[in-house]
Design an enzyme around this catalytic site. Structure first.
Site, PDB file in Angstrom:
ATOM      1  N   HIS A   1      -6.580   5.906  -8.699  1.00  0.00           N
ATOM      2  CA  HIS A   1      -5.843   5.572  -7.465  1.00  0.00           C
ATOM      3  C   HIS A   1      -6.031   6.414  -6.255  1.00  0.00           C
ATOM      4  O   HIS A   1      -5.163   7.286  -6.096  1.00  0.00           O
ATOM      5  CB  HIS A   1      -4.491   5.406  -8.069  1.00  0.00           C
ATOM      6  CG  HIS A   1      -4.028   4.414  -8.714  1.00  0.00           C
ATOM      7  ND1 HIS A   1      -3.607   2.990  -7.983  1.00  0.00           N
ATOM      8  CD2 HIS A   1      -4.047   3.898  -9.975  1.00  0.00           C
ATOM      9  CE1 HIS A   1      -3.260   1.995  -8.800  1.00  0.00           C
ATOM     10  NE2 HIS A   1      -3.641   2.799 -10.033  1.00  0.00           N
TER      11      HIS A   1
ATOM     12  N   GLU B   1      -5.731   6.126  -3.014  1.00  0.00           N
ATOM     13  CA  GLU B   1      -4.622   5.701  -2.130  1.00  0.00           C
ATOM     14  C   GLU B   1      -3.315   6.523  -2.555  1.00  0.00           C
ATOM     15  O   GLU B   1      -2.358   6.487  -1.565  1.00  0.00           O
ATOM     16  CB  GLU B   1      -4.283   4.408  -2.070  1.00  0.00           C
ATOM     17  CG  GLU B   1      -3.390   3.603  -2.939  1.00  0.00           C
ATOM     18  CD  GLU B   1      -4.035   3.578  -4.529  1.00  0.00           C
ATOM     19  OE1 GLU B   1      -5.028   3.907  -4.673  1.00  0.00           O
ATOM     20  OE2 GLU B   1      -3.208   2.766  -5.433  1.00  0.00           O
TER      21      GLU B   1
ATOM     22  N   CYS C   1      -9.269   0.554  -9.801  1.00  0.00           N
ATOM     23  CA  CYS C   1      -8.288   0.236 -11.035  1.00  0.00           C
ATOM     24  C   CYS C   1      -8.387  -1.291 -11.637  1.00  0.00           C
ATOM     25  O   CYS C   1      -9.322  -1.635 -11.843  1.00  0.00           O
ATOM     26  CB  CYS C   1      -6.674   1.037 -10.912  1.00  0.00           C
ATOM     27  SG  CYS C   1      -6.112   1.251 -12.712  1.00  0.00           S
TER      28      CYS C   1
ATOM     29  N   ARG D   1      -2.789   3.725 -16.282  1.00  0.00           N
ATOM     30  CA  ARG D   1      -3.202   2.775 -17.524  1.00  0.00           C
ATOM     31  C   ARG D   1      -4.498   2.176 -16.974  1.00  0.00           C
ATOM     32  O   ARG D   1      -5.037   1.202 -16.749  1.00  0.00           O
ATOM     33  CB  ARG D   1      -2.165   1.620 -17.431  1.00  0.00           C
ATOM     34  CG  ARG D   1      -1.087   1.855 -18.339  1.00  0.00           C
ATOM     35  CD  ARG D   1       0.040   0.497 -18.421  1.00  0.00           C
ATOM     36  NE  ARG D   1       0.230   0.022 -17.070  1.00  0.00           N
ATOM     37  CZ  ARG D   1      -0.014  -1.101 -16.634  1.00  0.00           C
ATOM     38  NH1 ARG D   1      -0.820  -2.182 -17.553  1.00  0.00           N
ATOM     39  NH2 ARG D   1      -0.001  -1.737 -15.597  1.00  0.00           N
TER      40      ARG D   1
HETATM   41  N1  GLN Z   1      -4.066  -1.849 -16.672  1.00  0.00           N
HETATM   42  C1  GLN Z   1      -4.069  -2.427 -15.615  1.00  0.00           C
HETATM   43  C2  GLN Z   1      -4.793  -3.792 -15.587  1.00  0.00           C
HETATM   44  O1  GLN Z   1      -5.297  -4.048 -16.606  1.00  0.00           O
HETATM   45  C3  GLN Z   1      -4.587  -1.881 -14.182  1.00  0.00           C
HETATM   46  C4  GLN Z   1      -3.693  -0.441 -13.968  1.00  0.00           C
HETATM   47  C5  GLN Z   1      -3.641  -0.203 -12.687  1.00  0.00           C
HETATM   48  O2  GLN Z   1      -4.463  -0.739 -11.683  1.00  0.00           O
HETATM   49  N2  GLN Z   1      -3.274   0.831 -12.296  1.00  0.00           N
HETATM   50  O3  GLN Z   1      -5.048  -4.697 -14.746  1.00  0.00           O
END
Ligand code: GLN
Length: 201
Positions: free
Chosen positions: A172, A174, A80, A137
């Site tokens: 994610h 994890e 992410c 996100r």
């Molecule tokens: N939206 C976050 C970012 O731009 C990432 C989101 C996440 O790691 N779950 O860093």
């Protein structure tokens, strides 16, 4: 336990669960908060969290250059926000990317927190059983260069990619009980460590 020691960057974000998953998969996991700790590990996970904050926090106890030098020599798995940092092409001036994955990654491209979602995806290295991917996100991988191998996709978009020693997921892993992707990374670290695979950053 094997003799591998894998670090999880612990300056911000969802690092504790990564360490638990690595330990449950049989390797020693260390939360990395200081640059000195990098010399004791052979692989690193950059967790999800907030890539703007992660960038800002680099320069405090661990510099951007410390991670850059580490990733040039050892495998790194970014999830992410960690994927955003490993990738390229992010237009946000607050983000300093490392560029080890030749993939253009945009932030929050699947929508806001409310639009977070889960999806059953297929792993190229273990296609028999779906992986329950949790997107929060999540960043979107808009394009990939020739060095990049797509290991899983959602719709037309890659969501799990690798290039040389490095691995990146827009979701994610994890947060599940399924350690297959962590085990895949551990295998990468092991092969590099044993000298079976060339170090290609
Ligand atoms: N939206 C976050 C970012 O731009 C990432 C989101 C996440 O790691 N779950 O860093």
């Amino acid at each position: 336990m094997s003799d591998l020691r894998i670090g999880v960057l612990g300056i911000q974000g969802a690092y504790a669960r990564h360490a638990e998953m690595l330990s449950s998969a049989g390797v020693a996991a260390e939360i990395i908060k200081y640059r000195e700790q990098l010399s004791g590990i052979t692989g690193l996970v950059i967790p999800g969290g907030e890539s703007t904050t992660l960038t800002r926090m680099m320069g405090f106890r661990i510099d951007y250059e410390d991670i850059l030098n580490f990733a040039a020599a050892f495998p790194v798995f970014g999830t992410c926000a960690g994927l955003i940092l490993l990738g390229t092409g992010c237009k946000d001036p607050r983000i300093r990317q490392l560029g080890f994955l030749d993939a253009v990654v945009t932030r929050n491209a699947y929508g806001s927190q409310k639009e977070s979602f889960t999806e059953e995806i297929t792993l190229a290295f273990d296609p028999g059983k779906h992986f329950h991917a949790i997107f929060i996100r999540a960043p979107k991988i808009l394009s990939t260069g020739r060095s990049v191998r797509v290991l899983a996709a959602y719709g037309n978009q890659p969501v799990l990619i690798e290039s040389g020693m490095h691995l990146g997921a827009s979701f994610h892993p994890e947060l599940t009980q399924d350690s297959r992707i962590h085990r895949y990374f551990i295998q990468k670290v092991k092969e590099i460590n044993d000298g079976k695979t060339r170090r290609t950053a």
